[in-house]
Design a protein around this motif. Sequence first.
Motif, mmCIF file in Angstrom:
data_model
loop_
_atom_site.group_PDB
_atom_site.id
_atom_site.type_symbol
_atom_site.label_atom_id
_atom_site.label_comp_id
_atom_site.label_asym_id
_atom_site.label_seq_id
_atom_site.Cartn_x
_atom_site.Cartn_y
_atom_site.Cartn_z
ATOM 1 N N THR A 106 -12.496 0.173 1.931
ATOM 2 C CA THR A 106 -12.893 1.562 2.184
ATOM 3 C C THR A 106 -13.352 1.815 3.609
ATOM 4 O OG1 THR A 106 -14.968 0.994 1.140
ATOM 5 C CG2 THR A 106 -13.461 2.278 -0.158
ATOM 6 N N SER A 141 -7.178 9.688 4.352
ATOM 7 C CA SER A 141 -6.817 8.429 4.993
ATOM 8 C C SER A 141 -5.378 8.047 4.674
ATOM 9 C CB SER A 141 -7.760 7.335 4.509
ATOM 10 O OG SER A 141 -7.269 6.077 4.875
ATOM 11 N N ASP A 144 0.783 -1.239 0.000
ATOM 12 C CA ASP A 144 0.000 0.000 0.000
ATOM 13 C C ASP A 144 0.815 1.289 0.000
ATOM 14 O OD1 ASP A 144 0.538 0.630 2.699
ATOM 15 O OD2 ASP A 144 -1.560 1.221 3.023
ATOM 16 N N THR A 147 -11.513 4.147 5.884
ATOM 17 C CA THR A 147 -10.120 4.046 5.442
ATOM 18 C C THR A 147 -9.900 4.458 3.993
ATOM 19 O OG1 THR A 147 -10.580 1.740 4.935
ATOM 20 C CG2 THR A 147 -9.548 2.182 7.054
ATOM 21 N N GLY A 148 -10.995 4.793 3.287
ATOM 22 C CA GLY A 148 -10.838 5.061 1.852
ATOM 23 C C GLY A 148 -10.999 6.518 1.471
ATOM 24 N N ARG A 161 -6.285 3.987 -2.813
ATOM 25 C CA ARG A 161 -7.212 4.772 -2.000
ATOM 26 C C ARG A 161 -8.184 5.454 -2.943
ATOM 27 N NH1 ARG A 161 -5.106 9.902 1.101
ATOM 28 N NH2 ARG A 161 -5.896 10.861 -0.794
#
Length: 403
Positions: A187, A157, A116, A152-153, A139
């Motif tokens: 997400t 974030s 990531d 988280t998306g 993202r």
Amino acid sequence: MAAALSHEQLTALAREFGTPLYVYQADRIGEQYQKLTSAFKGTDVRFFYAAKALTNLSILHYIRDTGCGVDCSSYNEVQLALHAGFKPANILYTSNNVSFEEICAVQATGAHMNIDSLSNLRKFGEKFGHTVPVGVRLRPNIMAGGNLKISTGHDESKFGIPVEQLPELLDLIAETSLHIKTLHIHTGSEIKDVEVFAKGIEVLFEVARQFPEVEVIDLGGGFKVPYKPGEEGTDIPALGKKVKEEFDSLEKNTGRHYQVWFEPGKYMVSECGYLLTKVNVLKNTGSIVFAGVDTGLNHLIRPMFYGAYHAIENCSNPDGVVHTYHVAGNICETDNFAENRALPEIREGDILAIRNAGAYCFEMSSHYNARFKPAEVMIENGKARLIRRRDVLEDLLRGQERG
Ligand SMILES: *Cc1c(COP(=O)(O)O)cnc(C)c1O
């Protein structure tokens, strides 16, 4: 559906194994997996249980036996999964802000992985070139999930590579011949709306046009389950239908076929779990009646950390006259499990059950206040089995100098 454990059963378990006690109903986990597989029939799909929700080896072992894969968020979770008998081909690793050394250690096990950051992808490409296929966590800048802490998306974030940085990713592939096999998004947690997943699919289909080697679209986890009475979770059959429509129509229109992956955590194990606790002290302060219990934020932190609602039942006095209580933990912090909660009369010594205690409960527990972690019990085929003993003093001393 397997009936929830009765108040009598729960009270008897508390008596047999002591409190505080985590109890997991294995059949409920099996049913959740069944619901997923039947909702996605006809779609080329794989599920990887997000182990960070609950990593007890017996739970992992049970889930492995259902045929489900496992998604790990650390090298140690990969080790636990291997220990529980998962084959590397059924292990996925999706991490955040980890060292390249950890990535290499996981790579050596043969597990699938999603990376990531551009920084780690560059190192991966430089080391492995085209030889090792890898996933990339993007993202998508979609705001979704129960609250900001578990979203988280969105565009602030820390998770994933922002979609607007795709040109950098493409440059990196050109330079290192990195082999991108999977496009991944996750997400957030507690996403009820099927449309959020549809939006994610739309973003990834668009992105995938620039990645001819992609074979897998990984939509992460985040399915919502009911916590409050009357609350509804994600409509899984509707999601299954929507996903099938989208993937079928893409294949028809473009000839591209993708396998779709999901990483459900909460959906698999939230509802199977109960935390049983004994009421130590009743304290009437005039305006509030506190029911002080023998557990606290050291064992189940979701209400204090996220403001999460957990249903509570009085198992040993279910027919008592209803009063209003603050159910409070025994830690030197304000650790209320519930405020102004209507419950059948609570007496000292009563056994309360905190529901939805399977996901992110034991797993987030600590030794704060030097208290022991609870024991864990799994019910399978009607039989209760201790799957983790309660801590003893040696567990607190282990690894330290005696001073
Ligand atoms: C935590 C996590 C999941 C699981 O989320 P749930 O809300 O428990 O379904 C899935 N994928 C990734 C990458 C995660 O970090």
